[in-house]
Design a protein around this motif. Structure first.
Motif, PDB file in Angstrom:
ATOM      1  N   ASP A 228      60.195  50.547  29.899  1.00  0.00           N
ATOM      2  CA  ASP A 228      61.439  50.948  29.237  1.00  0.00           C
ATOM      3  C   ASP A 228      61.792  49.982  28.108  1.00  0.00           C
ATOM      4  O   ASP A 228      62.271  50.396  27.047  1.00  0.00           O
ATOM      5  N   GLU A 229      61.520  48.700  28.305  1.00  0.00           N
ATOM      6  CA  GLU A 229      61.779  47.706  27.262  1.00  0.00           C
ATOM      7  C   GLU A 229      60.858  47.941  26.062  1.00  0.00           C
ATOM      8  O   GLU A 229      61.279  47.861  24.909  1.00  0.00           O
ATOM      9  N   TRP A 230      59.585  48.211  26.343  1.00  0.00           N
ATOM     10  CA  TRP A 230      58.600  48.475  25.291  1.00  0.00           C
ATOM     11  C   TRP A 230      59.000  49.701  24.477  1.00  0.00           C
ATOM     12  O   TRP A 230      58.957  49.687  23.256  1.00  0.00           O
ATOM     13  N   ARG A 231      59.383  50.791  25.174  1.00  0.00           N
ATOM     14  CA  ARG A 231      59.747  52.027  24.479  1.00  0.00           C
ATOM     15  C   ARG A 231      60.947  51.836  23.559  1.00  0.00           C
ATOM     16  O   ARG A 231      61.014  52.440  22.484  1.00  0.00           O
ATOM     17  N   ALA A 232      61.889  50.982  23.940  1.00  0.00           N
ATOM     18  CA  ALA A 232      63.074  50.736  23.109  1.00  0.00           C
ATOM     19  C   ALA A 232      62.690  50.067  21.797  1.00  0.00           C
ATOM     20  O   ALA A 232      63.258  50.359  20.744  1.00  0.00           O
TER      21      ALA A 232
END
Length: 109
Positions: free
Chosen positions: A22-26
Motif C-alpha cells: 500500500d505504501e509503494w502504490r501511494a
C-alpha cells in the motif's frame, strides 16, 4: 549500520524499497526495486538478480527503521548495502520525485 543521506544519492544509484504494497502504490522513487520487508526472505533472489554485482544497494523505507534491518541483513550476507537515512519521508521533503506505478505524481504514505 552504514547510512547515506538522501542528498548524497545519485540518480543512477540502485535503490531497494522495502515498504509494504500500500505504501509503494501511494508513491515511490522511480526505478526502485520493490520487495516488501514482509516478503523479503522469500523474494531475496529477486534482489540478487537485479542488484549491480559491483555496486551498492541503497535500502529505503518510510523513515529508516525497516530499511536498517534489511540493510544489516544484506551486510551480513556480504552485500555492500546502506540504509537511506530518514527514508521516503526525507526523500519527499527534499523534493525528490515520488511517482505511482502509472507514472503519476505520488505521495509518501
Amino acid at each position: 549500520m552504514p547510512t547515506v543521506e538522501v542528498a548524497d544519492l545519485k540518480d543512477d544509484d540502485f535503490l531497494l524499497d522495502v515498504r509494504e504494497n500500500d505504501e509503494w502504490r501511494a508513491g515511490h522513487a522511480a526505478g526502485a526495486l520493490h520487495i516488501p520487508i514482509s516478503e523479503f526472505v522469500a523474494r531475496y533472489g529477486e534482489l540478487t538478480e537485479a542488484a549491480p554485482q559491483d555496486g551498492r544497494v541503497h535500502v529505503i523505507c518510510r523513515s529508516g527503521g525497516r530499511s536498517a534491518q534489511v540493510a544489516m541483513y544484506l551486510v551480513q550476507q556480504g552485500i555492500d548495502a546502506v540504509n537511506v537515512d530518514g527514508g521516503m519521508q526525507v526523500w519527499e521533503a527534499a523534493g525528490r520525485p515520488v511517482v505511482t506505478d502509472e507514472g503519476q505524481s505520488g505521495f509518501v504514505l
